[in-house]
Scaffold this motif. Structure first.
Motif, mmCIF file in Angstrom:
data_model
loop_
_atom_site.group_PDB
_atom_site.id
_atom_site.type_symbol
_atom_site.label_atom_id
_atom_site.label_comp_id
_atom_site.label_asym_id
_atom_site.label_seq_id
_atom_site.Cartn_x
_atom_site.Cartn_y
_atom_site.Cartn_z
ATOM 1 N N TYR A 98 -38.305 106.436 -74.556
ATOM 2 C CA TYR A 98 -38.237 105.308 -73.620
ATOM 3 C C TYR A 98 -36.836 105.210 -73.016
ATOM 4 O O TYR A 98 -36.676 105.085 -71.802
ATOM 5 C CB TYR A 98 -38.605 104.014 -74.358
ATOM 6 N N HIS A 154 -28.731 90.298 -78.928
ATOM 7 C CA HIS A 154 -29.726 90.637 -77.916
ATOM 8 C C HIS A 154 -31.139 90.404 -78.459
ATOM 9 O O HIS A 154 -32.027 89.927 -77.743
ATOM 10 C CB HIS A 154 -29.472 92.104 -77.516
ATOM 11 N N ARG A 209 -26.205 93.988 -80.231
ATOM 12 C CA ARG A 209 -27.655 94.263 -80.284
ATOM 13 C C ARG A 209 -28.388 93.215 -81.136
ATOM 14 O O ARG A 209 -29.518 92.856 -80.828
ATOM 15 C CB ARG A 209 -27.910 95.695 -80.797
ATOM 16 N N SER A 235 -36.058 96.613 -66.179
ATOM 17 C CA SER A 235 -35.756 96.126 -67.520
ATOM 18 C C SER A 235 -34.263 96.319 -67.731
ATOM 19 O O SER A 235 -33.667 97.255 -67.178
ATOM 20 C CB SER A 235 -36.520 96.958 -68.545
ATOM 21 N N ALA A 236 -33.672 95.429 -68.544
ATOM 22 C CA ALA A 236 -32.245 95.594 -68.838
ATOM 23 C C ALA A 236 -32.008 96.888 -69.609
ATOM 24 O O ALA A 236 -30.875 97.341 -69.743
ATOM 25 C CB ALA A 236 -31.723 94.401 -69.608
ATOM 26 N N GLU A 292 -22.673 92.529 -67.572
ATOM 27 C CA GLU A 292 -22.265 93.801 -66.954
ATOM 28 C C GLU A 292 -20.783 93.755 -66.587
ATOM 29 O O GLU A 292 -20.039 94.715 -66.807
ATOM 30 C CB GLU A 292 -23.066 94.064 -65.671
HETATM 31 C C1 HEM Z 1 -32.121 87.065 -71.189
HETATM 32 C C2 HEM Z 1 -31.694 88.255 -71.328
HETATM 33 C C3 HEM Z 1 -32.403 89.476 -71.877
HETATM 34 C C4 HEM Z 1 -33.639 89.639 -72.423
HETATM 35 C C5 HEM Z 1 -34.679 88.604 -72.635
HETATM 36 C C6 HEM Z 1 -33.787 91.034 -72.779
HETATM 37 C C7 HEM Z 1 -34.918 91.598 -73.359
HETATM 38 C C8 HEM Z 1 -35.092 92.929 -73.645
HETATM 39 C C9 HEM Z 1 -36.316 93.560 -74.085
HETATM 40 C C10 HEM Z 1 -37.623 92.858 -74.299
HETATM 41 C C11 HEM Z 1 -36.073 94.864 -74.255
HETATM 42 C C12 HEM Z 1 -37.081 95.928 -74.730
HETATM 43 C C13 HEM Z 1 -37.278 96.969 -73.674
HETATM 44 C C14 HEM Z 1 -38.222 96.550 -72.560
HETATM 45 O O1 HEM Z 1 -39.144 95.755 -72.766
HETATM 46 O O2 HEM Z 1 -38.021 97.069 -71.460
HETATM 47 C C15 HEM Z 1 -34.695 95.088 -73.918
HETATM 48 C C16 HEM Z 1 -34.059 96.289 -74.019
HETATM 49 C C17 HEM Z 1 -32.752 96.475 -73.691
HETATM 50 N N1 HEM Z 1 -31.907 95.549 -73.129
HETATM 51 FE FE1 HEM Z 1 -32.264 93.593 -72.878
HETATM 52 N N2 HEM Z 1 -32.642 91.684 -72.465
HETATM 53 C C18 HEM Z 1 -31.785 90.769 -71.898
HETATM 54 C C19 HEM Z 1 -30.536 91.013 -71.411
HETATM 55 C C20 HEM Z 1 -29.909 92.219 -71.490
HETATM 56 C C21 HEM Z 1 -28.608 92.508 -70.964
HETATM 57 C C22 HEM Z 1 -27.735 91.517 -70.233
HETATM 58 C C23 HEM Z 1 -28.345 93.815 -71.252
HETATM 59 C C24 HEM Z 1 -27.122 94.652 -70.976
HETATM 60 C C25 HEM Z 1 -26.349 94.597 -70.036
HETATM 61 C C26 HEM Z 1 -29.478 94.335 -71.952
HETATM 62 C C27 HEM Z 1 -29.583 95.616 -72.376
HETATM 63 C C28 HEM Z 1 -30.705 96.170 -72.932
HETATM 64 C C29 HEM Z 1 -30.773 97.539 -73.385
HETATM 65 C C30 HEM Z 1 -29.664 98.563 -73.287
HETATM 66 C C31 HEM Z 1 -32.055 97.731 -73.881
HETATM 67 C C32 HEM Z 1 -32.608 98.999 -74.561
HETATM 68 C C33 HEM Z 1 -32.477 98.832 -76.053
HETATM 69 C C34 HEM Z 1 -31.048 99.002 -76.530
HETATM 70 O O3 HEM Z 1 -30.367 99.939 -76.108
HETATM 71 O O4 HEM Z 1 -30.618 98.163 -77.369
HETATM 72 N N3 HEM Z 1 -30.408 93.340 -72.082
HETATM 73 N N4 HEM Z 1 -34.130 93.884 -73.539
#
Ligand code: HEM
Length: 386
Positions: free
Chosen positions: A260, A315, A312, A232-233, A143
């Motif tokens: 979503y 990610h 992405r 959630s992130a 962030e």
């Molecule tokens: C260890 C770190 C992380 C894991 C395991 C992780 C995992 C996931 C998972 C499983 C989802 C699917 C949606 C859900 O289940 O709610 C998701 C969606 C998402 N995550 Fe992460 N996340 C991580 C870190 C982050 C970070 C640091 C950010 C941004 C600051 C982030 C941004 C997003 C966004 C924006 C989505 C929605 C899909 C997208 O726009 O690409 N995530 N994440």
């Protein structure tokens, strides 16, 4: 100034929130808690800190028994819902709580920059020790890396309004660099112990969840149970800001993703939501770049898109490493040993989580692929846009 303390009157909340892992592990998180007034909370930051503390206590209370607790006692529910209403946030632990508000400087007077991981610590956590701390701090550093890119957005809007190509190109470079740095921030922390497993249990929704089909009763607030999504992130406002800026719409062939992601906006702080809405109703960067036919601007725009695709893709790798693999390992362990205990009891919750178990991979890849399609091509640039 970032708030890490509340007035002494709120010591009962802060004490329970600070010892939560210990209380949950010993199944000692009980109903008894004094009903405190919210009137001694001063200003936005104290409200956010109180929302964070009550959010942690609530998640611990509900999930310590694997979802058998469907009534949130009055002493928690009443102040939590009052504070949530004042902040325009839902009464559940959101990303803006557990990542954006959940940190302190280890050495508040030292000269180390606040963004160095060595100088950061979290305020509250769930059972799982350093692993969920790792998740919160990694996300916080990502962030922080996004901040420069977000700051460049008003510059971009102004540059479009004033047809200032030079400032626009520089600001687009700042955005691309910032997105690259988000990826680097996530990568540089790769050795930190980080498992989102415990977070995925204690951060679970009471929305569309078979364990709590009705949702949660907020005693003394609403007559009927309410459903809310867990943290959630996907509730981070950084990537939605960049998506809107670059004209990336996740609606096209993925009604599910769009629904979503737009639902997740209700879990963002009101100011973030307003910023995204204002940006969406402003001038279109994409149309402007196309209309100028300027190859330099098009390349700068495309560098932002590529950086977002890379982020992405990375990610997707971390979601595999920190969720898919540990969850599979845990399920296998469960089958072998028939383990009990609150964390393991909650494992079944995983499959119903967020975008839905393994379904989240398809979702994340779909969102990444839509991002890739946002690249501007030379042919597009030659097609008149109006
Ligand atoms: C260890 C770190 C992380 C894991 C395991 C992780 C995992 C996931 C998972 C499983 C989802 C699917 C949606 C859900 O289940 O709610 C998701 C969606 C998402 N995550 Fe992460 N996340 C991580 C870190 C982050 C970070 C640091 C950010 C941004 C600051 C982030 C941004 C997003 C966004 C924006 C989505 C929605 C899909 C997208 O726009 O690409 N995530 N994440």
């Amino acid at each position: 100034k970032h708030s890490t303390e509340l007035p002494d009157y709120y010591a009962p909340w802060m004490k329970v929130a600070a010892t939560l892992p210990h209380l949950i592990e010993g199944h000692q998180l009980r109903r008894e808690m004094p009903l405190l007034s919210t009137r001694y909370l001063q200003g936005h930051r104290q409200l956010r800190l109180a929302h964070l503390a009550l959010g942690f206590i609530t998640m611990g209370y509900v999930w310590q028994g694997g979802g058998r607790q469907t009534i949130l006692p009055r002493a928690l529910a009443v102040p939590y819902c009052t504070i949530s209403e004042l902040l325009d946030l839902p009464p559940i632990l959101v990303y803006a709580d557990c990542v954006l508000a959940n940190w302190k400087k280890r050495d508040p007077r030292g000269n180390k920059p606040v963004h160095s991981a060595g100088n950061l610590d979290i305020l509250f956590s769930f059972p799982g020790g350093d692993s969920n701390k790792g998740f919160f701090l990694v996300s916080l550093l990502v962030e922080a890396a996004a901040a420069a890119g977000i700051k460049a957005i008003p510059v971009i809007v102004n540059a479009i309004l004033h047809h200032d190509r030079c400032s626009l190109e520089t600001a687009l470079q700042d955005v691309a660099l910032s997105i690259c740095q988000m990826r680097e921030a996530a990568h540089s922390e790769r050795d930190r112990p980080c498992s989102c497993f415990s977070l995925h249990v204690f951060g679970t929704s009471w929305k569309d969840n078979f364990l709590m089909p009705e949702g949660l009763v907020y005693e003394g607030v609403w007559d009927s149970p309410k459903q809310f999504s867990g943290g959630s992130a996907a509730q981070s406002s950084t990537l939605p800001c960049f998506d809107v800026l670059l004209g990336i719409q996740h609606s096209a062939a993925q009604g599910f993703s769009a629904e979503y992601l737009s639902c997740m906006r209700d879990y963002m702080p009101a100011a973030h939501r307003a910023f995204i809405q204002t940006l969406a109703s402003g001038p279109s960067l994409r149309q402007f770049v196309l209309a100028t036919g300027d190859a330099g601007l098009r390349a700068a725009f495309n560098r932002c898109v590529s950086a977002l695709v890379d982020l992405r893709s990375y990610h997707i790798q971390i979601a595999t490493k920190y969720i898919t693999i540990p969850a599979g390992r845990c399920r296998a362990e469960q089958q072998q040993h028939q383990l009990g205990g609150c964390v393991h009891e909650g494992t079944s919750v995983l499959s119903e989580r967020g975008t839905g178990g393994t379904g989240f991979m398809r979702f994340l890849k779909g969102v990444r692929d839509t991002t890739r399609k946002a690249q501007l091509t030379e042919q597009e640039a030659t097609v008149p846009t109006h």
